[in-house]
Design a protein around this motif. Structure first.
Motif, PDB file in Angstrom:
ATOM      1  N   PRO A 188       0.840  -1.031   0.009  1.00  0.00           N
ATOM      2  CA  PRO A 188       0.000  -0.025   0.172  1.00  0.00           C
ATOM      3  C   PRO A 188       0.830   1.236   0.069  1.00  0.00           C
ATOM      4  CG  PRO A 188       0.093  -0.848   2.180  1.00  0.00           C
ATOM      5  CD  PRO A 188       0.808  -1.890   1.215  1.00  0.00           C
ATOM      6  N   LEU A 189       0.280   2.320  -0.485  1.00  0.00           N
ATOM      7  CA  LEU A 189       0.904   3.490  -0.509  1.00  0.00           C
ATOM      8  C   LEU A 189       0.688   4.412   0.853  1.00  0.00           C
ATOM      9  CD1 LEU A 189      -0.049   4.947  -3.998  1.00  0.00           C
ATOM     10  CD2 LEU A 189       2.089   4.198  -3.154  1.00  0.00           C
ATOM     11  N   ARG A 190       1.763   5.096   1.414  1.00  0.00           N
ATOM     12  CA  ARG A 190       1.530   5.511   2.593  1.00  0.00           C
ATOM     13  C   ARG A 190       2.576   6.946   2.516  1.00  0.00           C
ATOM     14  NH1 ARG A 190       6.458   5.026   2.575  1.00  0.00           N
ATOM     15  NH2 ARG A 190       7.590   3.588   3.861  1.00  0.00           N
ATOM     16  N   ALA A 191       2.498   7.877   3.232  1.00  0.00           N
ATOM     17  CA  ALA A 191       3.366   9.036   3.356  1.00  0.00           C
ATOM     18  C   ALA A 191       4.825   8.710   3.272  1.00  0.00           C
ATOM     19  CB  ALA A 191       2.849  10.089   4.369  1.00  0.00           C
ATOM     20  N   ASP A 192       5.459   9.226   2.489  1.00  0.00           N
ATOM     21  CA  ASP A 192       7.042   8.684   2.584  1.00  0.00           C
ATOM     22  C   ASP A 192       7.776   9.967   2.987  1.00  0.00           C
ATOM     23  OD1 ASP A 192       9.222   6.801   1.199  1.00  0.00           O
ATOM     24  OD2 ASP A 192       9.684   8.854   0.401  1.00  0.00           O
ATOM     25  N   CYS A 193       7.651  11.122   2.511  1.00  0.00           N
ATOM     26  CA  CYS A 193       8.293  12.329   3.034  1.00  0.00           C
ATOM     27  C   CYS A 193       7.733  13.792   2.796  1.00  0.00           C
ATOM     28  CB  CYS A 193       9.915  12.386   2.007  1.00  0.00           C
ATOM     29  SG  CYS A 193       9.560  12.590   0.294  1.00  0.00           S
ATOM     30  N   LEU A 194       8.075  14.531   3.404  1.00  0.00           N
ATOM     31  CA  LEU A 194       7.352  15.940   3.236  1.00  0.00           C
ATOM     32  C   LEU A 194       8.514  16.786   2.892  1.00  0.00           C
ATOM     33  CD1 LEU A 194       5.419  14.489   5.366  1.00  0.00           C
ATOM     34  CD2 LEU A 194       4.836  16.850   6.126  1.00  0.00           C
ATOM     35  N   ALA A 289      14.792  13.906  -4.169  1.00  0.00           N
ATOM     36  CA  ALA A 289      15.884  14.597  -3.065  1.00  0.00           C
ATOM     37  C   ALA A 289      15.304  14.551  -1.889  1.00  0.00           C
ATOM     38  CB  ALA A 289      15.748  16.159  -3.583  1.00  0.00           C
ATOM     39  N   GLY A 290      13.661  14.748  -1.357  1.00  0.00           N
ATOM     40  CA  GLY A 290      13.458  14.407  -0.129  1.00  0.00           C
ATOM     41  C   GLY A 290      13.427  12.871   0.302  1.00  0.00           C
ATOM     42  N   SER A 291      12.858  12.229  -0.428  1.00  0.00           N
ATOM     43  CA  SER A 291      13.107  10.425  -0.219  1.00  0.00           C
ATOM     44  C   SER A 291      14.341  10.218   0.112  1.00  0.00           C
ATOM     45  CB  SER A 291      12.430   9.931  -0.995  1.00  0.00           C
ATOM     46  OG  SER A 291      12.143   8.616  -0.757  1.00  0.00           O
ATOM     47  N   ASP A 292      15.369  10.537  -0.562  1.00  0.00           N
ATOM     48  CA  ASP A 292      16.660   9.821  -0.345  1.00  0.00           C
ATOM     49  C   ASP A 292      17.127  10.559   1.001  1.00  0.00           C
ATOM     50  OD1 ASP A 292      16.615   8.449  -2.470  1.00  0.00           O
ATOM     51  OD2 ASP A 292      17.813   9.727  -3.811  1.00  0.00           O
ATOM     52  N   ALA A 293      17.013  11.835   1.294  1.00  0.00           N
ATOM     53  CA  ALA A 293      17.353  12.446   2.465  1.00  0.00           C
ATOM     54  C   ALA A 293      16.853  11.801   3.786  1.00  0.00           C
ATOM     55  CB  ALA A 293      17.052  13.887   2.587  1.00  0.00           C
ATOM     56  N   ILE A 294      15.592  11.357   3.669  1.00  0.00           N
ATOM     57  CA  ILE A 294      14.756  10.768   4.767  1.00  0.00           C
ATOM     58  C   ILE A 294      15.362   9.381   4.927  1.00  0.00           C
ATOM     59  CG2 ILE A 294      12.420   9.921   5.523  1.00  0.00           C
ATOM     60  CD1 ILE A 294      12.823  13.083   5.608  1.00  0.00           C
ATOM     61  N   HIS A 295      15.428   8.689   3.912  1.00  0.00           N
ATOM     62  CA  HIS A 295      16.013   7.087   4.168  1.00  0.00           C
ATOM     63  C   HIS A 295      17.296   6.881   4.535  1.00  0.00           C
ATOM     64  CE1 HIS A 295      12.023   5.788   3.190  1.00  0.00           C
ATOM     65  NE2 HIS A 295      11.720   6.505   2.233  1.00  0.00           N
ATOM     66  N   ALA A 296      18.279   8.204   4.108  1.00  0.00           N
ATOM     67  CA  ALA A 296      19.563   8.289   4.246  1.00  0.00           C
ATOM     68  C   ALA A 296      20.080   8.746   5.715  1.00  0.00           C
ATOM     69  CB  ALA A 296      20.563   8.978   3.604  1.00  0.00           C
ATOM     70  N   SER A 297      18.928   9.173   6.513  1.00  0.00           N
ATOM     71  CA  SER A 297      19.017   9.848   7.763  1.00  0.00           C
ATOM     72  C   SER A 297      18.747   8.712   8.902  1.00  0.00           C
ATOM     73  CB  SER A 297      18.548  10.905   8.089  1.00  0.00           C
ATOM     74  OG  SER A 297      16.781  10.571   8.104  1.00  0.00           O
TER      75      SER A 297
END
Length: 297
Positions: A188-194, A289-297
């Motif tokens: 399912p889809l869910r909020a990934d990043c803002l 850019a946002g997703s990569d920043a979130i998942h790299a942190s």
């Protein structure tokens, strides 16, 4: 002399000119240093009317800054991100909340919330890219109804009313694009990043040229109370950012030929099409850019 802002549409309804602009267009992105961005903004303001979202409670106070918080959706396996990174055929789902910040009111306000005007409607968008062409469906859903919409597909009368200005009797049909977006993925889809940023926009009355300039981009993980909160999703309420972007993002969207004056201005500023720093060399994406920043942190 700068031209006046274009009249705001009915704040509860998506306008037909906006629908034409988003339906099928060429879209090119550039990354500009702040100095170059200011120069371009002055040139564009002299030729194209300003365009801004205006919610029902918004008052266009002097020197108000408009901000956007965009919620991007993906599966837990990041299927949408990988499809986007391929740079070929990609579909993205996002929801935008617009709010105005009134720094000129700081001395009069007794609470930070008094500096912010925002709309309770989230603008949910499905966006498909094929090469340089983009096609987008955009429709409003009250924030309080979004969780039920994702969970069980509940469509309310208010949701349909918001679409009527752009789609008429076919307003309900635009929701079918969500099913197409979800079909390729197992989870399912869910909020990934803002992604939060200040936005300046210009658009001609015919919906053939739209220019947006975004700066102060910051990337955030979805907060636990994302769908329950009653206040605006300002960056100050989203916690520490996982990353920021020092350059400005310029997007030029056209339904026809690029004006000569704009081509000349971009050439004078040595503007180069923004690309991802990946082997695919795909166009720059706030989502990635946002997703990569979130998942790299």
């Amino acid at each position: 002399m700068n031209q006046p802002s274009s009249p705001a549409p009915d704040p509860g309804v998506l306008s037909a000119s906006d629908a034409r602009m988003t339906a099928d267009r060429d879209e090119v992105k550039y990354l500009l240093a702040p100095t170059a961005a200011r120069q371009l903004a002055a040139t564009v303001s002299a030729r194209v009317p300003r365009h801004r979202f205006q919610g029902k409670t918004h008052e266009l106070l002097p020197k108000a800054h408009q901000y956007v918080t965009t919620i991007y959706f993906d599966t837990s396996a990041r299927d949408v991100a990988e499809a986007c990174r391929s740079g070929d055929n990609s579909l993205k789902l996002r929801a935008k909340e617009y709010y105005d910040l009134h720094p000129s009111m700081a001395e009069l306000a007794t609470h930070p919330s008094q500096l912010v005007d925002f709309s309770p409607v989230l603008w949910l968008e499905t966006k498909r890219r094929r090469g340089q062409r983009t096609m987008k469906h955009r429709f409003g859903i009250p924030k309080r109804e979004l969780a039920a919409f994702f969970a069980s597909g509940v469509v309310t009368e208010e949701m349909v009313r918001i679409q009527i200005g752009a789609f008429g009797g076919a307003a309900q049909d635009v929701l079918a694009d969500l099913a197409e977006l979800c079909r390729p993925y197992d989870g399912p889809l869910r909020a990934d990043c803002l992604v939060n940023y200040r936005r300046r926009a210009w658009q001609d009355s015919g919906g053939t040229l739209r220019i947006t300039l975004d700066n102060n981009l910051s990337f955030f993980a979805p907060p636990p109370d994302l769908w329950r909160r009653q206040q605006a999703m300002t960056r100050e309420t989203l916690g520490p950012p996982a990353g920021t972007l020092s350059t400005c993002v310029l997007e030029v969207k056209t339904r026809g030929t690029l004006p000569g004056w704009l081509e000349a201005s971009l050439a004078q500023l040595h503007a180069v099409t923004a690309r991802l720093t990946t082997p695919s060399d795909a166009p720059f994406s706030k989502f990635l850019a946002g997703s990569d920043a979130i998942h790299a942190s």
